[in-house]
Write an enzyme that holds these catalytic residues in place. Structure first.
Site, PDB file in Angstrom:
ATOM      1  N   SER A  15     -25.709 -31.884  -2.408  1.00  0.00           N
ATOM      2  CA  SER A  15     -25.293 -31.123  -3.596  1.00  0.00           C
ATOM      3  C   SER A  15     -23.900 -31.522  -4.076  1.00  0.00           C
ATOM      4  O   SER A  15     -23.126 -30.681  -4.538  1.00  0.00           O
ATOM      5  CB  SER A  15     -25.340 -29.617  -3.294  1.00  0.00           C
ATOM      6  OG  SER A  15     -24.480 -29.324  -2.209  1.00  0.00           O
ATOM      7  N   ALA A  18     -23.411 -36.468  -7.368  1.00  0.00           N
ATOM      8  CA  ALA A  18     -24.614 -37.264  -7.656  1.00  0.00           C
ATOM      9  C   ALA A  18     -25.843 -36.364  -7.726  1.00  0.00           C
ATOM     10  O   ALA A  18     -26.624 -36.412  -8.689  1.00  0.00           O
ATOM     11  CB  ALA A  18     -24.796 -38.343  -6.585  1.00  0.00           C
ATOM     12  N   ALA A  48     -12.686 -34.585  -3.049  1.00  0.00           N
ATOM     13  CA  ALA A  48     -12.081 -35.723  -3.753  1.00  0.00           C
ATOM     14  C   ALA A  48     -10.832 -35.240  -4.482  1.00  0.00           C
ATOM     15  O   ALA A  48     -10.896 -34.343  -5.323  1.00  0.00           O
ATOM     16  CB  ALA A  48     -13.082 -36.315  -4.735  1.00  0.00           C
ATOM     17  N   GLN A  49      -9.707 -35.808  -4.126  1.00  0.00           N
ATOM     18  CA  GLN A  49      -8.458 -35.366  -4.751  1.00  0.00           C
ATOM     19  C   GLN A  49      -8.129 -36.215  -5.976  1.00  0.00           C
ATOM     20  O   GLN A  49      -7.808 -35.723  -7.036  1.00  0.00           O
ATOM     21  CB  GLN A  49      -7.307 -35.468  -3.743  1.00  0.00           C
ATOM     22  CG  GLN A  49      -7.455 -34.542  -2.563  1.00  0.00           C
ATOM     23  CD  GLN A  49      -6.272 -34.665  -1.602  1.00  0.00           C
ATOM     24  OE1 GLN A  49      -5.353 -35.416  -1.819  1.00  0.00           O
ATOM     25  NE2 GLN A  49      -6.319 -33.897  -0.535  1.00  0.00           N
ATOM     26  N   GLY A  50      -8.230 -37.538  -5.786  1.00  0.00           N
ATOM     27  CA  GLY A  50      -7.761 -38.504  -6.772  1.00  0.00           C
ATOM     28  C   GLY A  50      -8.347 -38.288  -8.148  1.00  0.00           C
ATOM     29  O   GLY A  50      -7.662 -37.814  -9.067  1.00  0.00           O
ATOM     30  N   GLY A  51      -9.625 -38.602  -8.327  1.00  0.00           N
ATOM     31  CA  GLY A  51     -10.240 -38.382  -9.623  1.00  0.00           C
ATOM     32  C   GLY A  51     -11.319 -39.380  -9.958  1.00  0.00           C
ATOM     33  O   GLY A  51     -11.948 -39.962  -9.083  1.00  0.00           O
ATOM     34  N   GLU A 122      -3.668 -45.422  -9.158  1.00  0.00           N
ATOM     35  CA  GLU A 122      -3.925 -45.573  -7.726  1.00  0.00           C
ATOM     36  C   GLU A 122      -3.943 -47.050  -7.380  1.00  0.00           C
ATOM     37  O   GLU A 122      -3.921 -47.912  -8.272  1.00  0.00           O
ATOM     38  CB  GLU A 122      -5.258 -44.901  -7.352  1.00  0.00           C
ATOM     39  CG  GLU A 122      -5.180 -43.389  -7.471  1.00  0.00           C
ATOM     40  CD  GLU A 122      -6.469 -42.675  -7.130  1.00  0.00           C
ATOM     41  OE1 GLU A 122      -7.469 -43.332  -6.793  1.00  0.00           O
ATOM     42  OE2 GLU A 122      -6.480 -41.440  -7.217  1.00  0.00           O
ATOM     43  N   ASP A 224     -26.497 -38.938   7.100  1.00  0.00           N
ATOM     44  CA  ASP A 224     -27.902 -38.518   7.205  1.00  0.00           C
ATOM     45  C   ASP A 224     -28.833 -39.326   6.296  1.00  0.00           C
ATOM     46  O   ASP A 224     -29.933 -39.699   6.699  1.00  0.00           O
ATOM     47  CB  ASP A 224     -28.038 -37.027   6.850  1.00  0.00           C
ATOM     48  CG  ASP A 224     -27.158 -36.147   7.725  1.00  0.00           C
ATOM     49  OD1 ASP A 224     -26.790 -36.572   8.831  1.00  0.00           O
ATOM     50  OD2 ASP A 224     -26.834 -35.025   7.290  1.00  0.00           O
ATOM     51  N   ARG A 291      -6.269 -50.813  -0.705  1.00  0.00           N
ATOM     52  CA  ARG A 291      -6.324 -49.975   0.490  1.00  0.00           C
ATOM     53  C   ARG A 291      -6.491 -50.721   1.800  1.00  0.00           C
ATOM     54  O   ARG A 291      -5.947 -50.325   2.826  1.00  0.00           O
ATOM     55  CB  ARG A 291      -7.500 -49.027   0.369  1.00  0.00           C
ATOM     56  CG  ARG A 291      -7.097 -47.779  -0.252  1.00  0.00           C
ATOM     57  CD  ARG A 291      -8.193 -46.799  -0.258  1.00  0.00           C
ATOM     58  NE  ARG A 291      -7.841 -45.894  -1.333  1.00  0.00           N
ATOM     59  CZ  ARG A 291      -8.613 -44.965  -1.803  1.00  0.00           C
ATOM     60  NH1 ARG A 291      -9.817 -44.809  -1.304  1.00  0.00           N
ATOM     61  NH2 ARG A 291      -8.207 -44.189  -2.767  1.00  0.00           N
ATOM     62  N   HIS A 352     -12.730 -43.231   5.544  1.00  0.00           N
ATOM     63  CA  HIS A 352     -12.725 -42.497   4.273  1.00  0.00           C
ATOM     64  C   HIS A 352     -14.005 -42.703   3.474  1.00  0.00           C
ATOM     65  O   HIS A 352     -14.551 -41.759   2.922  1.00  0.00           O
ATOM     66  CB  HIS A 352     -11.522 -42.968   3.468  1.00  0.00           C
ATOM     67  CG  HIS A 352     -11.330 -42.287   2.156  1.00  0.00           C
ATOM     68  ND1 HIS A 352     -11.150 -40.927   2.053  1.00  0.00           N
ATOM     69  CD2 HIS A 352     -11.281 -42.775   0.885  1.00  0.00           C
ATOM     70  CE1 HIS A 352     -10.995 -40.604   0.774  1.00  0.00           C
ATOM     71  NE2 HIS A 352     -11.090 -41.703   0.046  1.00  0.00           N
TER      72      HIS A 352
HETATM   73  C1  SIN Z   1      -7.398 -40.399  -3.099  1.00  0.00           C
HETATM   74  O1  SIN Z   1      -7.130 -39.419  -3.783  1.00  0.00           O
HETATM   75  O2  SIN Z   1      -6.568 -41.117  -2.567  1.00  0.00           O
HETATM   76  C2  SIN Z   1      -8.842 -40.718  -2.901  1.00  0.00           C
HETATM   77  C3  SIN Z   1      -9.401 -41.362  -4.087  1.00  0.00           C
HETATM   78  C4  SIN Z   1     -10.570 -42.189  -3.701  1.00  0.00           C
HETATM   79  O3  SIN Z   1     -10.820 -42.379  -2.520  1.00  0.00           O
HETATM   80  O4  SIN Z   1     -11.232 -42.706  -4.600  1.00  0.00           O
END
Ligand code: SIN
Length: 538
Positions: A15, A18, A48-51, A122, A224, A291, A352
């Site tokens: 949920s 997607a 998810a923080q980034g966006g 980012e 899963d 990253r 991650h």
């Molecule tokens: C982050 O906020 O650093 C994660 C964003 C991501 O993994 O796409």
């Protein structure tokens, strides 16, 4: 154990963004059932923080976003898929806004009183292009999608239900093309197995961060979908490419708390515990390098100094800015006694994102008729050997839409096959629960130590031998005992770990996220090759 049956037109496992996006788009098809392991909002998306990375500014272009994605992907992206996802992004974002999603805005410099989207930056992005809702983007997207779902009576959500196995025509002994006919699912509250009989099944189960000791992922991320698809006979690709996020909060009481890359996007600097900036010598983009490079540099700095973490310093920015732009990170760190406007944040890398997964095309279609996969569970070719930050929510939106269009175009068979009831072992021995928790801990530590950021063939082979023993033990245990959530998750992580190790051993080179000291460079012969594995039929 009791059994019950549910018939539906579309069954969705998961949920997150997607699953929910797909559900809204196929609701006209008939009864849509969403099965989710915990509460409906508990998904990877929610954290998810980034966006969402998407081209929405005049200073940006599809071409630049494509280039950044291909560069991050280290030669393994499918360029056609990259172009499709990026070019269809803005239309999907507009739909999300139409549904009620509110991305953070700021005042425009051009017209007094005017507003425009506040775009974040980012690692690996050459432009500001991350749409965000402060630092809780995923949570806000979940809210908007769930509110829209609540208005659609055709969509039912089954909380506290975990998929056991997919039901396929081949498993029923039906010859011809293998087709997915539904899934056996454990209702955790009632402790009964529900047989979902469905015309179409979507896997939207997210990734597998929990196979590692340290992860930014929530507890539900146990691979899963990949495990179920593999057992059902679908192809799995590129599981060696596990992305380690460079900055997970390091604190004895904090579990899996991500410090968004956006903090570095807004000027945060990585430093040793002694306060030295160590990324300067590593990459021209310093703390905002891709990253894989940042995570390896931190790993190497920790090994060099013997320190158990490094730090991320944003104290030079005005306190008000940090508190307003990152309210969730600020408040969470403060709970642990860290005022990030005054002290650097202790951070470590952690597992991650799974860049590989169930092999699909850009429409989410797997090799198994009737089975779709979208989001982190899928390997479409967008991410290649390393995902560009914030491309995943974008992929989920675009591919969920395309998968839904594919379903709406096709004639979904009204399955007439008689699906036998689920048979489980009858034994229930609480003493044996220690076996589940022991194996779980052992697997996660082994993955961290032997199949982590830096690999060698010797360590991978050691891990392979160990996981083969554990899989045999789990399999024997599995058939004797009543299925439980913990046992199902353990079986799934053991399957997924086997796939990660197999793919890692097959790729005899270092590329993107897969770094093997025995093959330090990329091998041009591998540059367009995916590592594909399929289960040998029983
Ligand atoms: C982050 O906020 O650093 C994660 C964003 C991501 O993994 O796409």
């Amino acid at each position: 154990m009791n059994n019950s049956v549910q018939k539906c037109d579309v069954l969705i496992l998961g949920s997150g963004i997607a699953g929910l996006t797909f559900a809204l788009k196929v609701a006209s098809r008939g009864r849509v059932c969403i099965v989710t392991k915990k509460h409906r909002a508990e998904s990877n998306t929610n954290y998810a923080q980034g966006g969402v990375a998407a081209v929405t500014s005049k200073e940006d272009s599809f071409e630049m976003h494509v280039r950044d994605t291909l560069d991050a992907g280290a030669g393994l992206c499918n360029e056609e898929v990259v172009r499709t996802v990026i070019e269809e992004g803005p239309a999907r974002i507009a739909e999300l806004i139409e549904l009620g999603m509110r991305f953070t805005e700021r005042e425009t410099k051009m017209a007094a009183g005017g507003r425009e989207l506040d775009l974040g930056k980012e690692g690996g992005h050459s432009k500001r292009r991350i749409l965000h809702a402060k630092d809780v983007t995923g949570r806000e997207i979940e809210k908007a999608l769930l509110a829209a779902i609540a208005k659609r009576p055709a969509i039912e959500i089954f909380e506290d239900h975990i998929g056991i196995d997919l039901i396929t025509s081949h498993k029923l002994g039906i010859t011809g093309q293998n087709r997915c006919l539904g899934a056996h699912v454990l209702d955790k509250q009632r402790r009964e197995v529900v047989t979902f009989h469905a015309g179409v099944v979507l896997l939207a189960t997210g990734g597998c961060g929990k196979v590692y000791l340290y992860t930014t992922n929530p507890d539900i991320a146990t691979g899963d979908g990949v495990a179920m698809a593999y057992r059902a006979g679908a192809a799995i690709a590129n599981m060696e490419f596990i992305q380690f996020h460079p900055t997970c909060l390091y604190h004895p009481k904090a579990k899996s708390f991500l410090i968004s890359e956006a903090v570095r996007g807004e000027g945060g600097v990585l430093k040793t515990i002694g306060g030295a900036e160590f990324m300067d010598a590593t990459h021209p983009l310093k703390s905002l390098a891709p990253r894989d490079i940042v995570a390896r540099a931190i790993d190497s700095e920790m090994k060099r100094s013997g320190a158990d973490h490094v730090t991320l310093d944003i104290t030079h920015k005005p306190a008000r800015f940090t508190m307003e732009r990152f309210p969730n990170i600020y408040a969470t760190c403060l709970q642990y006694g860290l005022d990030i406007t005054k002290v650097p944040i202790p951070v470590v890398p952690a597992a991650h994102y799974q860049c590989g997964g169930v092999l699909t095309n850009v429409d989410g279609e797997t090799e198994l008729a009737g089975l779709y996969a979208v989001g982190e569970v899928a390997c479409t070719g967008l991410h290649g050997a390393n995902r560009l930050a914030s491309n995943s929510l974008l992929e989920a939106l675009v591919c969920a839409n395309r998968a839904a269009q594919s379903v709406l175009r096709s004639s979904v068979p009204s399955n007439k096959e008689r699906i036998p009831e689920w048979h489980s072992g009858n034994a229930s021995n609480p003493d044996e629960l220690v076996v589940v928790s022991h194996n779980w801990d052992e697997i996660r530590r082994m993955m961290w130590d032997y199949v982590g950021i830096v690999r060698t063939d010797k360590r991978l082979r050691r891990a392979q031998a160990r996981i083969a023993n554990l899989q045999a033990e789990i399999q024997a245990y599995y058939w004797d005992f009543i299925v439980t959530n913990d046992l199902l998750e353990l079986r799934n992580i053991a399957t997924v770990v086997g796939l990660i190790i197999q793919c890692a051993l097959e790729r005899r080179e270092s590329r993107g996220l897969h770094y093997n000291l025995d093959y330090l460079d990329p091998n041009p012969d591998w540059s367009k090759r995916d590592t594909i594995v399929r289960k040998i039929p029983d």
